[in-house]
Design a protein around this motif. Structure first.
Motif, PDB file in Angstrom:
ATOM      1  N   GLN A  84       0.712  -1.302  -0.121  1.00  0.00           N
ATOM      2  CA  GLN A  84      -0.061  -0.140   0.142  1.00  0.00           C
ATOM      3  C   GLN A  84       1.023   1.165  -0.147  1.00  0.00           C
ATOM      4  OE1 GLN A  84      -3.569   0.035   2.330  1.00  0.00           O
ATOM      5  NE2 GLN A  84      -2.782  -2.109   3.370  1.00  0.00           N
ATOM      6  N   GLN A  85       1.369   1.538  -1.264  1.00  0.00           N
ATOM      7  CA  GLN A  85       2.222   2.630  -1.411  1.00  0.00           C
ATOM      8  C   GLN A  85       1.909   4.150  -0.669  1.00  0.00           C
ATOM      9  OE1 GLN A  85       4.398   2.529  -5.065  1.00  0.00           O
ATOM     10  NE2 GLN A  85       4.809   0.141  -5.003  1.00  0.00           N
ATOM     11  N   ASP A 226       6.511 -11.392   9.195  1.00  0.00           N
ATOM     12  CA  ASP A 226       6.472 -11.240   7.516  1.00  0.00           C
ATOM     13  C   ASP A 226       5.105 -10.775   6.819  1.00  0.00           C
ATOM     14  OD1 ASP A 226       7.797 -11.821   4.861  1.00  0.00           O
ATOM     15  OD2 ASP A 226       6.130 -13.418   4.860  1.00  0.00           O
ATOM     16  N   VAL A 227       4.126 -11.312   7.411  1.00  0.00           N
ATOM     17  CA  VAL A 227       2.591 -11.132   6.694  1.00  0.00           C
ATOM     18  C   VAL A 227       2.167  -9.744   7.114  1.00  0.00           C
ATOM     19  CG1 VAL A 227       2.139 -13.624   6.566  1.00  0.00           C
ATOM     20  CG2 VAL A 227       1.291 -12.176   8.459  1.00  0.00           C
ATOM     21  N   HIS A 228       2.784  -9.176   8.272  1.00  0.00           N
ATOM     22  CA  HIS A 228       2.295  -7.705   8.653  1.00  0.00           C
ATOM     23  C   HIS A 228       3.374  -6.800   8.056  1.00  0.00           C
ATOM     24  CE1 HIS A 228      -0.295  -9.951  11.489  1.00  0.00           C
ATOM     25  NE2 HIS A 228      -1.001  -8.898  11.558  1.00  0.00           N
ATOM     26  N   SER A 229       4.250  -7.207   7.347  1.00  0.00           N
ATOM     27  CA  SER A 229       5.299  -6.266   7.285  1.00  0.00           C
ATOM     28  C   SER A 229       5.068  -5.341   6.141  1.00  0.00           C
ATOM     29  CB  SER A 229       6.640  -7.047   6.420  1.00  0.00           C
ATOM     30  OG  SER A 229       6.240  -7.567   5.339  1.00  0.00           O
ATOM     31  N   GLY A 230       3.938  -5.559   5.195  1.00  0.00           N
ATOM     32  CA  GLY A 230       3.522  -4.481   4.187  1.00  0.00           C
ATOM     33  C   GLY A 230       4.395  -4.369   3.074  1.00  0.00           C
ATOM     34  N   TYR A 231       5.343  -5.457   2.873  1.00  0.00           N
ATOM     35  CA  TYR A 231       6.280  -5.457   1.903  1.00  0.00           C
ATOM     36  C   TYR A 231       6.241  -6.771   1.259  1.00  0.00           C
ATOM     37  CZ  TYR A 231       8.391  -0.970   3.188  1.00  0.00           C
ATOM     38  OH  TYR A 231       8.437   0.343   3.547  1.00  0.00           O
ATOM     39  N   ARG A 248       1.079 -10.107   0.940  1.00  0.00           N
ATOM     40  CA  ARG A 248       0.215  -9.476   0.064  1.00  0.00           C
ATOM     41  C   ARG A 248      -1.232 -10.204   0.456  1.00  0.00           C
ATOM     42  NH1 ARG A 248       0.534  -6.550  -4.200  1.00  0.00           N
ATOM     43  NH2 ARG A 248       2.477  -6.639  -4.403  1.00  0.00           N
ATOM     44  N   PHE A 249      -1.221 -11.320   0.823  1.00  0.00           N
ATOM     45  CA  PHE A 249      -2.596 -12.168   1.186  1.00  0.00           C
ATOM     46  C   PHE A 249      -3.199 -11.482   2.518  1.00  0.00           C
ATOM     47  CE2 PHE A 249      -4.948 -15.527   3.187  1.00  0.00           C
ATOM     48  CZ  PHE A 249      -5.751 -16.007   2.347  1.00  0.00           C
ATOM     49  N   HIS A 253      -6.324  -8.121   4.026  1.00  0.00           N
ATOM     50  CA  HIS A 253      -7.181  -8.407   4.761  1.00  0.00           C
ATOM     51  C   HIS A 253      -7.279  -7.197   5.827  1.00  0.00           C
ATOM     52  CE1 HIS A 253      -9.318  -9.881   8.496  1.00  0.00           C
ATOM     53  NE2 HIS A 253      -8.400  -9.835   9.187  1.00  0.00           N
ATOM     54  N   HIS A 254      -6.126  -6.483   5.968  1.00  0.00           N
ATOM     55  CA  HIS A 254      -6.257  -5.206   6.506  1.00  0.00           C
ATOM     56  C   HIS A 254      -6.936  -4.015   5.924  1.00  0.00           C
ATOM     57  CE1 HIS A 254      -3.854  -5.722  10.307  1.00  0.00           C
ATOM     58  NE2 HIS A 254      -3.430  -6.844  10.165  1.00  0.00           N
ATOM     59  N   MET A 255      -6.707  -4.200   4.454  1.00  0.00           N
ATOM     60  CA  MET A 255      -7.212  -3.164   3.699  1.00  0.00           C
ATOM     61  C   MET A 255      -8.844  -3.412   3.480  1.00  0.00           C
ATOM     62  SD  MET A 255      -5.763  -2.150  -0.057  1.00  0.00           S
ATOM     63  CE  MET A 255      -5.936  -3.963  -0.672  1.00  0.00           C
TER      64      MET A 255
END
Length: 296
Positions: A84-85, A226-231, A248-249, A253-255
């Motif tokens: 999410q840039q 890793d899954v929360h890294s945003g990268y 990305r997966f 979910h957060h988005m």
């Protein structure tokens, strides 16, 4: 009959891995690790090892694993891998997250960690070097723990999204629409207990040495950070794990707030169709990318 076949397959797999391992070169770190482990056993009590050792493993692993994602925000080159840039990290959010983490780690998780010694004593779990399982056994046990935790996380996480209870507990974790690594354990205390319980189920099932406790802590932190890294960084070794969900997966979910409820793997969301919006989103992104290439 089926049970006997499964046991035979597992035994065969174990013997095959053991055979391959016999041809591998000696690990140069094994002797220093053995010396350090025996020094720890000679100089500290089991209670100190189980309690303070587990706390140190958790804290050091957590914040060290957060370092790459934290550093990425200062490297312009890495911004192309940010999912999410349009939502960069801010010092205010990171400081708020850090303060909540310290509370959760020392006021919620530390009291639970204090029970580790009594758990190992009750189940007669060994600490000594001679009974430590081989590396491939520990890897298999950690994978088993991940499968169990993933199932627990999917169903309980999905329940926490129910409209009647979401705002009371899980909403705290969703304060950050664009997650970052340190936010992995940013949660309401009740959520820390509810979802965190899944971590211990695999330990109860598989634990045959205290080293598995620490190995599983590191593996679980590695995955959740890793899954929360945003990268979504290419050549991420975790992507080699079968059915691994990845950043990305979970970022979706957060988005999106709906769907992609599992913590590590993709199969539960696929079985129950809770990844349908994510699949549609990926298809839309793919079409937009193709249109952009045609225009260029």
């Amino acid at each position: 009959m089926a049970m006997n076949d499964s046991v035979n397959i597992l035994n065969s797999a174990y013997l095959a891995v053991e055979y391959i391992d016999s041809f591998l070169p000696d690990n140069p770190l094994q002797q220093p690790f053995k010396n350090a482990w025996n020094y720890m056993l000679d100089n500290y009590t089991k209670f100190q090892i189980a309690t303070w050792g587990s706390l140190i493993v958790h804290e050091v692993s957590y914040f060290l694993l957060c370092v790459p994602g934290f550093v990425f925000q200062f490297i312009p080159y890495m911004q192309k891998y940010k999912i999410q840039q349009d939502k960069p990290e801010t010092w205010e959010k990171q400081w708020k997250c850090f303060k909540t983490l310290l509370f959760n780690h020392f006021c919620i998780q530390l009291p639970l960690i204090c029970g580790t010694y009594y758990f190992t004593e009750y189940f007669n779990i060994p600490y000594d070097w001679e009974e430590m399982p081989r590396w491939y056994v520990v890897v298999a046990q950690c994978f088993g723990c991940a499968v169990i935790e993933d199932a627990w996380h999917y169903f309980l996480h999905r329940l926490l999204h129910h409209k009647r209870i979401y705002k009371y507990i899980h909403k705290v974790h969703h304060e950050f629409v664009a997650p970052f690594g340190m936010q992995a354990e940013y949660a309401h205390p009740l959520e820390t207990l509810i979802l965190g319980a899944g971590f211990f189920i695999g330990i109860v099932v598989f634990c045959n040495h205290v080293v598995l406790l620490w190995a599983w802590v590191i593996c679980r932190l590695m995955e959740t950070i890793d899954v929360h890294s945003g990268y979504d960084v290419p050549l991420n070794p975790l992507h080699l794990v079968p059915f691994y969900a990845g950043a990305r997966f979970h970022d979706f979910h957060h988005m999106n707030f709906i769907g992609n409820y599992a913590s590590t793997f993709t199969w539960w969301d696929r079985i129950f169709g809770t990844d349908s919006q994510f699949i549609a989103y990926k298809e839309k992104e793919k079409k937009q990318h193709l249109l952009t290439k045609k225009k260029v």
